[in-house]
Structures are given as structure tokens and as C-alpha cells.
Design a protein around this motif. Sequence first.
Motif, PDB file in Angstrom:
ATOM      1  N   LEU A 142       0.707  -1.306   0.121  1.00 41.85           N
ATOM      2  CA  LEU A 142      -0.005   0.010  -0.246  1.00 41.85           C
ATOM      3  C   LEU A 142       0.945   1.066   0.031  1.00 41.85           C
ATOM      4  CD1 LEU A 142      -2.916  -1.023   2.490  1.00 41.85           C
ATOM      5  CD2 LEU A 142      -2.832  -0.934   0.011  1.00 41.85           C
ATOM      6  N   LEU A 143       1.728   1.249   0.729  1.00 46.87           N
ATOM      7  CA  LEU A 143       2.935   2.329   0.978  1.00 46.87           C
ATOM      8  C   LEU A 143       3.510   2.637  -0.383  1.00 46.87           C
ATOM      9  CD1 LEU A 143       4.455   1.983   4.324  1.00 46.87           C
ATOM     10  CD2 LEU A 143       2.892   3.791   3.612  1.00 46.87           C
ATOM     11  N   LEU A 144       4.032   1.610  -1.243  1.00 48.53           N
ATOM     12  CA  LEU A 144       4.403   1.640  -2.398  1.00 48.53           C
ATOM     13  C   LEU A 144       3.588   2.264  -3.409  1.00 48.53           C
ATOM     14  CD1 LEU A 144       6.959  -1.410  -2.728  1.00 48.53           C
ATOM     15  CD2 LEU A 144       7.612   0.832  -2.505  1.00 48.53           C
ATOM     16  N   TYR A 145       2.507   1.910  -3.352  1.00 50.52           N
ATOM     17  CA  TYR A 145       1.529   2.341  -4.302  1.00 50.52           C
ATOM     18  C   TYR A 145       1.391   3.750  -4.168  1.00 50.52           C
ATOM     19  CZ  TYR A 145      -1.978   0.358  -7.794  1.00 50.52           C
ATOM     20  OH  TYR A 145      -2.208  -0.103  -8.902  1.00 50.52           O
ATOM     21  N   ALA A 146       1.123   4.017  -2.730  1.00 51.59           N
ATOM     22  CA  ALA A 146       0.954   5.495  -2.625  1.00 51.59           C
ATOM     23  C   ALA A 146       1.934   6.375  -3.027  1.00 51.59           C
ATOM     24  CB  ALA A 146       0.536   5.838  -0.949  1.00 51.59           C
ATOM     25  N   VAL A 147       3.222   5.780  -2.982  1.00 44.09           N
ATOM     26  CA  VAL A 147       4.396   6.735  -3.117  1.00 44.09           C
ATOM     27  C   VAL A 147       4.680   6.846  -4.517  1.00 44.09           C
ATOM     28  CG1 VAL A 147       6.971   6.216  -3.276  1.00 44.09           C
ATOM     29  CG2 VAL A 147       5.958   6.069  -1.193  1.00 44.09           C
ATOM     30  N   VAL A 148       4.175   5.937  -5.413  1.00 47.70           N
ATOM     31  CA  VAL A 148       4.178   5.837  -7.057  1.00 47.70           C
ATOM     32  C   VAL A 148       3.248   7.046  -7.152  1.00 47.70           C
ATOM     33  CG1 VAL A 148       3.387   4.939  -9.171  1.00 47.70           C
ATOM     34  CG2 VAL A 148       4.744   3.560  -7.161  1.00 47.70           C
ATOM     35  N   LEU A 149       1.827   6.838  -6.698  1.00 45.36           N
ATOM     36  CA  LEU A 149       0.847   8.029  -7.049  1.00 45.36           C
ATOM     37  C   LEU A 149       1.256   9.584  -6.731  1.00 45.36           C
ATOM     38  CD1 LEU A 149      -2.522   6.158  -6.072  1.00 45.36           C
ATOM     39  CD2 LEU A 149      -1.671   7.038  -8.386  1.00 45.36           C
ATOM     40  N   GLY A 150       2.121   9.516  -5.528  1.00 46.34           N
ATOM     41  CA  GLY A 150       2.381  10.709  -4.834  1.00 46.34           C
ATOM     42  C   GLY A 150       3.656  11.373  -5.697  1.00 46.34           C
ATOM     43  N   LEU A 151       4.514  10.378  -6.250  1.00 47.52           N
ATOM     44  CA  LEU A 151       5.549  11.155  -7.055  1.00 47.52           C
ATOM     45  C   LEU A 151       5.009  11.554  -8.561  1.00 47.52           C
ATOM     46  CD1 LEU A 151       8.230   7.957  -6.507  1.00 47.52           C
ATOM     47  CD2 LEU A 151       8.367  10.508  -5.916  1.00 47.52           C
ATOM     48  N   LEU A 152       4.070  10.781  -8.927  1.00 48.86           N
ATOM     49  CA  LEU A 152       3.428  11.194 -10.347  1.00 48.86           C
ATOM     50  C   LEU A 152       2.784  12.607  -9.752  1.00 48.86           C
ATOM     51  CD1 LEU A 152       2.085   8.080 -11.797  1.00 48.86           C
ATOM     52  CD2 LEU A 152       3.609   9.449 -12.646  1.00 48.86           C
ATOM     53  N   LEU A 153       1.911  12.703  -8.853  1.00 49.61           N
ATOM     54  CA  LEU A 153       1.207  14.051  -8.517  1.00 49.61           C
ATOM     55  C   LEU A 153       2.400  15.130  -8.240  1.00 49.61           C
ATOM     56  CD1 LEU A 153      -1.560  13.064  -6.038  1.00 49.61           C
ATOM     57  CD2 LEU A 153      -1.637  14.428  -8.286  1.00 49.61           C
ATOM     58  N   GLY A 154       3.583  14.870  -7.703  1.00 54.13           N
ATOM     59  CA  GLY A 154       4.740  15.701  -7.485  1.00 54.13           C
ATOM     60  C   GLY A 154       5.276  16.100  -8.899  1.00 54.13           C
ATOM     61  N   LEU A 155       5.323  15.156  -9.768  1.00 60.69           N
ATOM     62  CA  LEU A 155       6.138  15.473 -11.233  1.00 60.69           C
ATOM     63  C   LEU A 155       5.265  16.533 -11.808  1.00 60.69           C
ATOM     64  CD1 LEU A 155       8.175  14.775 -12.976  1.00 60.69           C
ATOM     65  CD2 LEU A 155       6.625  12.734 -13.753  1.00 60.69           C
ATOM     66  N   LEU A 156       3.745  16.026 -11.814  1.00 60.17           N
ATOM     67  CA  LEU A 156       2.912  16.994 -12.399  1.00 60.17           C
ATOM     68  C   LEU A 156       3.085  18.508 -11.905  1.00 60.17           C
ATOM     69  CD1 LEU A 156       0.420  17.280 -14.386  1.00 60.17           C
ATOM     70  CD2 LEU A 156      -0.952  16.546 -12.350  1.00 60.17           C
ATOM     71  N   ALA A 157       3.099  18.464 -10.542  1.00 58.04           N
ATOM     72  CA  ALA A 157       2.966  19.794 -10.082  1.00 58.04           C
ATOM     73  C   ALA A 157       4.627  20.554 -10.489  1.00 58.04           C
ATOM     74  CB  ALA A 157       2.979  19.719  -8.579  1.00 58.04           C
TER      75      ALA A 157
END
Length: 585
Positions: A222-237
Motif C-alpha cells: 500500500l505504501l509503495l502504491y501511494a508513493v508511486v501516485l505521490g511521485l506522479l502528482l509531485g512530477l505533475l506539479a
Amino acid sequence: MKTIKKWLLPYKQALPALLLYQIIATVASAAWLALFKWIAGLLIRGTGKVAISSGDFLFLFKTWQGYVIILLAILTLFLLVAIDINPLVILCGRILKGEKPNVLLCFKEGFVSLKKFFTPGGFVVVLYLSLLAPILGFGVSISLTQNLYIPKFITSVIYSTPLYLIPVIIVVALLLFLGVIYMFILHGTLLDGMKLKDSARNSVRLVKKNWKDFLKSIVVFLLLYAVVLGLLLGLLALVLWIRSLIPMAENVNLIVSLVLMLVILFPMLYIVALFMPNYVLKLTMLYNRYQSEDGWEYQKRESRKSPLVIANVVLVILAIVGLTVVVATMGEELFPNEIKTGYIAHRAGGNEAPENTVAGVDAAYKLGASGAEIDIQRTSDGYYVVNHDADFARTCGVAKKPSEMTLAEVKELKVDGEPVATFEEMLDASHGRVILYVELKGETADQQMADDAVRIIKERGMEKETVLISLQYDLIDYISNTYPEMETGYLTFVSFGDTAALNCDYLALEEETSTHSMISSIHDKGKKVFVWTVNDDEDLYKFLSSDADEIITDNVSGAKATKALLEERTLFDRMVDDVTDLFFG
């Protein structure tokens, strides 16, 4: 790097099969749901109704059509488990054995295996998968109910009342515990042919023996899934921020920014859509490892580039190009800079003044609210006073109901220093300033209250300045039929059927049910929508920029500030908001 590749390998090789599964499951579920809605709609109309809603559902238990609808609903849950979950578990089992899985055959086996669940224990399993797991936010669940929730107006009461909160925490903890220890009940039944009760015992044994590794593995996943989504959101920003620093023509900036945004958003969409299949794949890996006495290793198979994956990539590229062209040519029309949604102060003035008082109406007016919502109840001598709860204990420290007190006794009470108002006083305070949304409340909310409210309103000539609302549909139906000159609003937090055809002028929807399609269907019938009760900054931003006509809020000053902020958005800001809402809304 080798470890990461080894960890990702099963997910990578499973991707084509999981994509195909997701497409078939989505289409099949949608097809059955459409058929169910059509049949249920015919049955509902056969009872003389148009919809089932939170304030009008008892007819289900008084007509044969109602019982058929209930049976169909239960059958639907079983069928969706057979379509949406059983094939996925079977598919993951085949993939991890190194087989080239036949996805259609997995669906056939999943459907055939449904007979194993036609037992009392199977019924409990189906209810847990379809209703409890989504609400708890943990475990495997069918896609149709993944967004199932407890309405905020209920959770807010639970969180603020220890008497309710403690038992709820205990029940939730117990349900989560049961969800954990029976996590592998489907695997034993579907992959190893066990009877349901034997699989349940086996699941308890496996979790008990391996609970530390199990919890660690699930948390890491779950943490890795959240990290991947978080990284994509951070990359988008980050990308959009860098883009904003580079000077270029407005149209070019818009197009480049849109392309960059979509290039990141589409992978995020796929990651979110494939969460449940990947989660079940992980659970199946754990099951295989714990069940195997000789140790278990993933059986790698030879793989080639999948036509389905390639087709998805091509479709994404075409979608990005198509959306870019459309936005470049029709941006202002698609994302207009006009906020039409108004805000109504909950309980007269929301948090800006003592609730349900004249001071609240004054505060609502000064903060630019289009309306104020109040609650009226009848006193023992036939007058109408304004109070939300069943009694005055919370607001005035007197544990008596309005129906147990005379008007003179009520007028001695104070709400944070302000006198308890009569209905007439609230009408006078709102006249020419805000629309008064009058909820017929409590045990005295009946046809007499409706008749009296209309009479009092007409005495002041305020038919166009008031809307009579209620949680009781039969009361709203009575007012709409008896006094067509009065505007009415029906408060509902869940409904099924032709909701837009309900006999009222306004439909008041709870936040989670206020979807684009629902609002559009209501507007198509010439009716208005308001959303209740919208308080958080994020929700204010979302619903004030939606197609809803009004929102009801306690945070009136926040609504005013949010509306001003929305009106200052650039075209790109509006585009980002709408595209994000479309993908993750």
C-alpha cells in the motif's frame, strides 16, 4: 536494481491479462447494472412511485414489487462477485503458476463457482465484499460499491459524540479483524476447491501463522502504491510550475501545459484503475507462499509485447492529441469563467452566529448568501419556533421538546445569548434579503405544519422568497400537489430510480451523490439542485464550481472567499480543475 525488477516482474507480466480482465468485468458489470435498473424501474413504477429514496422506501416492504426489487438487489451483489472478484482471483492464480491465462475461461469458472456462495456463510462473505469492505476502506471489494460511504452528516455526529464514537470504533475494529483473518477465504475456495467453511478455517490458520509477514507485506504494498501516485502528482506539479516560468504565447502555453498534464494523468488513471487487480495479485502471491509447504516461487513465463497494451498506449496518445485540439479551439466555451452556484447558510447563519436565530439570518445576508436554511417545529399551543434537534438540550440546556412547551416558555430560552426565534420572526428577518429554506422538522412535521407554514408565508406575501423542504417525501409530495404555487425541496442522501421525476422543485443531494450525471438529469427535468452540507475548503471549491444551483454550508465566510477565488481563475486553472475532477472526481 535486480531486486526491484524481480519484485515488479509478476505485475509487469500480469498487465495484459489484468487489463483485459478489467475491460470485460467493467463492460459485463455495466450491462447487468443497466438491465437491473431497467427492471427495477418498471417494478418501481408498478407501485405508483418513480424512485426509492432515503425518505420514501417503506413501500418496498408493502408491495410484491418491493420484495422482487430486494431479491434482485441481493442477486445483483452475488452476480457482481461472480463477475468482478471470482474471475480475478482465479486469473491471478493462473498467472502466478506461469500459465498463459485464458481470461474468458476464468470468467466462466468464476461464474460457475458462484454456487459455492449460496449458503448462509457465503451470503455473509458476499455482504462483506460488497458493502462492508468498501465502507471500511480495507480488503477486496466489487467495483460497483468501492465508493460506498457513510454520509458526512452521520459521521460528523459520530465523531462529535463519544457515546456513539466508542461503540463505532469497537465495531469497526472487530470488522477489520475479521477481514484480516478471513483474507484468504476466496483463495482457498476458488484456487484449491475447498468448501467455504474449510477455506475460512484455512485462512485463519495461514494468517495466524504468518501474521507479521502478512501485515508487513500488505503495508509495504500500500505504501509503495501511494508513493508511486505521490511521485506522479509531485512530477505533475513540478512540470507545471517549470512550465509557468518559461515565457511563451498564451495559446502555446495552454497547449504545452495540457499535453504535459495529460501525459502524467493518464498513467495515474491506469494505476488507480488497476489497484484492485494488483492488490488481489499480491494477496494471491502471499497465499501461494503461505500455503506451500515446500516454498513457493513465482513461475516466470516467456512474454511478448501485448497487442492490448500497445492498443492502450495508442488510445492514450490519440486521447491526448484529441483533447489538446479541442481545448485549443474551444477552451473558453468548455471552461467558462462564470460561477453560477450560490451558497445557503445552514441553520440560518452557519458558524457565523448562534444557530437558527435572527442574528444568523443577518450574518448570512451580510456575507452574500443567497439563502438561509432553518428548521421549524410546533409548540404545545400550536405556534412554530426554530430549532434543529429533537429538544433544546444542546442549544439551550433544557431537555424539553418544542412540542412539550408553550410559546411563552420557549421564548424564555436563549441560544448563546440570542432568543429562540419564531417562524414569523425569521420570515421578517429574511424578507427582501435572502431566500428562506424552511425545513419541516421533527415529530410535529405533518400536514398541519405544512398547511400552517403556507398560511403564515402567504400572510406576508413571501411565496417567492421561501422554499419548503423536508426529509419526508410524502410531506413534500403533499405540499407540491396542494400548493403548486409554493416551491418545495426534497432532502435525500440516497436514491435509486428516476430521482429527477420526484414531485418537487429542488432536489437536495448529499455530497457523494451529487455527480455530474445526477445533476444534469435533474436539470433536464427543469428542476434545481442543492448540495448539503458542504463545509470543507476542498468540497467548497469542488461544488461551488459545479453545476449545482446552490450549496448548503456552515462555513459561510469560507464559501464567500472560495467563490471569489474561483472567479479569479485563469483558463488553464479552470481546465486543470475540470480535467482533474473528470479523472479523480
